[in-house]
Design a protein around this motif. Sequence first.
Motif, PDB file in Angstrom:
ATOM      1  N   ALA A   1      12.346  24.674 -18.788  1.00  0.00           N
ATOM      2  CA  ALA A   1      12.135  24.716 -20.235  1.00  0.00           C
ATOM      3  C   ALA A   1      10.638  24.731 -20.518  1.00  0.00           C
ATOM      4  CB  ALA A   1      12.780  23.503 -20.913  1.00  0.00           C
ATOM      5  N   ASP A   2      10.205  25.661 -21.359  1.00  0.00           N
ATOM      6  CA  ASP A   2       8.790  25.736 -21.701  1.00  0.00           C
ATOM      7  C   ASP A   2       8.324  24.484 -22.439  1.00  0.00           C
ATOM      8  OD1 ASP A   2       8.321  28.217 -20.525  1.00  0.00           O
ATOM      9  OD2 ASP A   2       8.946  29.310 -22.320  1.00  0.00           O
ATOM     10  N   TRP A   3       9.197  23.931 -23.309  1.00  0.00           N
ATOM     11  CA  TRP A   3       8.797  22.723 -24.024  1.00  0.00           C
ATOM     12  C   TRP A   3       8.534  21.581 -23.045  1.00  0.00           C
ATOM     13  CZ3 TRP A   3      11.520  18.365 -23.090  1.00  0.00           C
ATOM     14  CH2 TRP A   3      12.843  18.488 -22.655  1.00  0.00           C
ATOM     15  N   TYR A   4       9.302  21.549 -21.944  1.00  0.00           N
ATOM     16  CA  TYR A   4       9.124  20.505 -20.938  1.00  0.00           C
ATOM     17  C   TYR A   4       7.770  20.675 -20.248  1.00  0.00           C
ATOM     18  CZ  TYR A   4      10.010  17.778 -16.666  1.00  0.00           C
ATOM     19  OH  TYR A   4       9.923  16.873 -15.622  1.00  0.00           O
ATOM     20  N   VAL A   5       7.430  21.905 -19.899  1.00  0.00           N
ATOM     21  CA  VAL A   5       6.141  22.170 -19.255  1.00  0.00           C
ATOM     22  C   VAL A   5       5.006  21.724 -20.164  1.00  0.00           C
ATOM     23  CG1 VAL A   5       4.627  23.928 -18.279  1.00  0.00           C
ATOM     24  CG2 VAL A   5       7.102  24.094 -17.942  1.00  0.00           C
ATOM     25  N   ASP A   6       5.079  22.103 -21.433  1.00  0.00           N
ATOM     26  CA  ASP A   6       4.028  21.729 -22.369  1.00  0.00           C
ATOM     27  C   ASP A   6       3.925  20.217 -22.523  1.00  0.00           C
ATOM     28  OD1 ASP A   6       3.603  24.415 -22.748  1.00  0.00           O
ATOM     29  OD2 ASP A   6       4.658  24.518 -24.664  1.00  0.00           O
ATOM     30  N   MET A   7       5.067  19.542 -22.567  1.00  0.00           N
ATOM     31  CA  MET A   7       5.071  18.088 -22.709  1.00  0.00           C
ATOM     32  C   MET A   7       4.439  17.413 -21.492  1.00  0.00           C
ATOM     33  SD  MET A   7       8.328  15.518 -23.374  1.00  0.00           S
ATOM     34  CE  MET A   7       8.682  16.298 -24.955  1.00  0.00           C
ATOM     35  N   VAL A   8       4.763  17.901 -20.292  1.00  0.00           N
ATOM     36  CA  VAL A   8       4.194  17.325 -19.075  1.00  0.00           C
ATOM     37  C   VAL A   8       2.685  17.546 -19.038  1.00  0.00           C
ATOM     38  CG1 VAL A   8       4.076  17.597 -16.558  1.00  0.00           C
ATOM     39  CG2 VAL A   8       6.295  17.407 -17.691  1.00  0.00           C
ATOM     40  N   LEU A   9       2.238  18.743 -19.359  1.00  0.00           N
ATOM     41  CA  LEU A   9       0.808  19.025 -19.313  1.00  0.00           C
ATOM     42  C   LEU A   9       0.046  18.195 -20.343  1.00  0.00           C
ATOM     43  CD1 LEU A   9       0.862  22.887 -18.822  1.00  0.00           C
ATOM     44  CD2 LEU A   9       0.171  21.172 -17.146  1.00  0.00           C
ATOM     45  N   ASP A  10       0.614  18.035 -21.513  1.00  0.00           N
ATOM     46  CA  ASP A  10      -0.034  17.229 -22.540  1.00  0.00           C
ATOM     47  C   ASP A  10      -0.099  15.767 -22.114  1.00  0.00           C
ATOM     48  OD1 ASP A  10      -1.165  17.294 -25.302  1.00  0.00           O
ATOM     49  OD2 ASP A  10       0.435  15.850 -25.664  1.00  0.00           O
ATOM     50  N   GLN A  11       0.970  15.261 -21.507  1.00  0.00           N
ATOM     51  CA  GLN A  11       0.978  13.879 -21.039  1.00  0.00           C
ATOM     52  C   GLN A  11      -0.015  13.694 -19.896  1.00  0.00           C
ATOM     53  OE1 GLN A  11       2.973  11.268 -22.415  1.00  0.00           O
ATOM     54  NE2 GLN A  11       1.490  10.105 -21.233  1.00  0.00           N
ATOM     55  N   ALA A  12      -0.100  14.685 -19.005  1.00  0.00           N
ATOM     56  CA  ALA A  12      -1.071  14.612 -17.909  1.00  0.00           C
ATOM     57  C   ALA A  12      -2.492  14.552 -18.459  1.00  0.00           C
ATOM     58  CB  ALA A  12      -0.908  15.815 -16.979  1.00  0.00           C
ATOM     59  N   ALA A  13      -2.756  15.322 -19.504  1.00  0.00           N
ATOM     60  CA  ALA A  13      -4.070  15.296 -20.133  1.00  0.00           C
ATOM     61  C   ALA A  13      -4.379  13.906 -20.682  1.00  0.00           C
ATOM     62  CB  ALA A  13      -4.130  16.334 -21.252  1.00  0.00           C
ATOM     63  N   HIS A  14      -3.394  13.288 -21.292  1.00  0.00           N
ATOM     64  CA  HIS A  14      -3.570  11.939 -21.837  1.00  0.00           C
ATOM     65  C   HIS A  14      -3.893  10.945 -20.725  1.00  0.00           C
ATOM     66  CE1 HIS A  14      -2.900   8.345 -24.235  1.00  0.00           C
ATOM     67  NE2 HIS A  14      -2.021   7.938 -23.350  1.00  0.00           N
ATOM     68  N   TYR A  15      -3.180  11.019 -19.605  1.00  0.00           N
ATOM     69  CA  TYR A  15      -3.436  10.097 -18.504  1.00  0.00           C
ATOM     70  C   TYR A  15      -4.814  10.335 -17.885  1.00  0.00           C
ATOM     71  CZ  TYR A  15       1.391   8.421 -18.559  1.00  0.00           C
ATOM     72  OH  TYR A  15       2.588   7.839 -18.907  1.00  0.00           O
ATOM     73  N   ALA A  16      -5.220  11.594 -17.803  1.00  0.00           N
ATOM     74  CA  ALA A  16      -6.531  11.895 -17.235  1.00  0.00           C
ATOM     75  C   ALA A  16      -7.640  11.287 -18.080  1.00  0.00           C
ATOM     76  CB  ALA A  16      -6.714  13.403 -17.121  1.00  0.00           C
ATOM     77  N   GLU A  17      -7.493  11.399 -19.397  1.00  0.00           N
ATOM     78  CA  GLU A  17      -8.492  10.809 -20.285  1.00  0.00           C
ATOM     79  C   GLU A  17      -8.508   9.297 -20.150  1.00  0.00           C
ATOM     80  OE1 GLU A  17     -10.151   8.729 -23.594  1.00  0.00           O
ATOM     81  OE2 GLU A  17      -8.019   8.817 -23.177  1.00  0.00           O
ATOM     82  N   ALA A  18      -7.337   8.696 -20.091  1.00  0.00           N
ATOM     83  CA  ALA A  18      -7.254   7.243 -19.992  1.00  0.00           C
ATOM     84  C   ALA A  18      -7.880   6.746 -18.696  1.00  0.00           C
ATOM     85  CB  ALA A  18      -5.798   6.789 -20.079  1.00  0.00           C
ATOM     86  N   ALA A  19      -7.681   7.488 -17.616  1.00  0.00           N
ATOM     87  CA  ALA A  19      -8.244   7.076 -16.323  1.00  0.00           C
ATOM     88  C   ALA A  19      -9.755   7.226 -16.301  1.00  0.00           C
ATOM     89  CB  ALA A  19      -7.618   7.899 -15.201  1.00  0.00           C
ATOM     90  N   ALA A  20     -10.267   8.220 -17.031  1.00  0.00           N
ATOM     91  CA  ALA A  20     -11.703   8.482 -17.002  1.00  0.00           C
ATOM     92  C   ALA A  20     -12.491   7.574 -17.924  1.00  0.00           C
ATOM     93  CB  ALA A  20     -11.965   9.943 -17.377  1.00  0.00           C
ATOM     94  N   ALA A  21     -11.833   7.039 -18.945  1.00  0.00           N
ATOM     95  CA  ALA A  21     -12.552   6.316 -19.982  1.00  0.00           C
ATOM     96  C   ALA A  21     -12.927   4.911 -19.527  1.00  0.00           C
ATOM     97  CB  ALA A  21     -11.700   6.244 -21.241  1.00  0.00           C
ATOM     98  N   THR A  22     -14.212   4.577 -19.630  1.00  0.00           N
ATOM     99  CA  THR A  22     -14.658   3.238 -19.258  1.00  0.00           C
ATOM    100  C   THR A  22     -15.240   2.480 -20.443  1.00  0.00           C
ATOM    101  OG1 THR A  22     -16.914   3.933 -18.699  1.00  0.00           O
ATOM    102  CG2 THR A  22     -15.243   4.079 -16.955  1.00  0.00           C
ATOM    103  N   GLY A  23     -15.856   3.183 -21.377  1.00  0.00           N
ATOM    104  CA  GLY A  23     -16.509   2.508 -22.486  1.00  0.00           C
ATOM    105  C   GLY A  23     -17.701   1.685 -22.056  1.00  0.00           C
ATOM    106  N   ASP A  24     -18.281   2.004 -20.912  1.00  0.00           N
ATOM    107  CA  ASP A  24     -19.355   1.211 -20.320  1.00  0.00           C
ATOM    108  C   ASP A  24     -20.542   2.120 -20.024  1.00  0.00           C
ATOM    109  OD1 ASP A  24     -21.029  -0.425 -18.866  1.00  0.00           O
ATOM    110  OD2 ASP A  24     -19.529  -1.013 -17.379  1.00  0.00           O
TER     111      ASP A  24
END
Length: 325
Positions: free
Chosen positions: A163-186
């Motif tokens: 399902a294309d909607w599934y692919v888009d959802m996974v990629l968007d969620q992966a983007a969110h996790y990548a940002e969260a892992a990179a963010a330090t605020g330091d």
Amino acid sequence: MPTKLAVTAAAVLLFIPVLFGTGVKAVVEALFGSSPNTTVDCTTPIADIPPEYCLHYLSAAPNCPGLDWTVLAAIGKVETDHGRTTLPGVHEGENHAGAAGPMQFLAPTFDTVIARHQIPPGGAHPTSRYNPHDAIHAAAFLLCDNGVRRRDLRAAIWAYNHADWYVDMVLDQAAHYAEAAAATGDCNAIQAPNTAALTAINYACGQRGLPYVWGGDGPTEGGFDCSGLTTAAYAAAGIMLPRTAQTQFDAGPRVPAGKPLLPGDLVFYGPPGDIHHVGLYIGGGKMINAPTFGQPVQIDNHRYPDDDYAGATRPAASIAVGSQY
């Protein structure tokens, strides 16, 4: 299983263009590991990922060269909320389609994967699709077989769930996790999605302690006002911004509401047409800014009670593709 919940993972996402509307194709390209290795500490909460699942995703991703751990994590989130859902077929039995376990494998698919690939030690005996270690490692092998090895991440995810909607959802969620892992605020441990954002943050961090000066453009004028700081920070990165908070907000490109912020984004405050403040987001819910009279350039929370947050822009978007940390 390793005793330390810290693993060196390939490629915390370098740039996530889907967040401001250029489409998932660029996200697919970005998730192929163009950034250097980054140490991810699973003992520090990364969004909503349980620490033990974080470790499994990080450990399994190297089974497939070019696969970012955040893709595995995103599939685990979309499928079963990292094994937390109580729906049928997650911890026992099967769902209506015959899928089971935290990564929702059909039995024939799982059996084919483990026959073709050796699941590393640390899981169940015998290997089980209900065991998170086994299921996540099997998912990495399956994604590799289905497209990642050919550098076709979208095809690999689509083969996982047609399902294309599934692919888009996974990629968007992966983007969110990548940002969260990179963010330090330091300011002492700056991580940013591209060279321009890194340079801007580094410059702004270097101005901490300078006074707030209305209309101030830098040390030669005794200090900064809010938009003077962001203008100078991005000028150091070779990006020329309009001078005032309102015109910077108008210039964009805008980060869509509800999408995660990235270090280097500009965050704005005020009603439409009357933006009165801007700060430079540095991750971890923090911004560096020149707040107001009597307060020096400093790090503050980017959201606070009764704020009039208006949204964010991403000035580094136009030059970020291909950048390096």
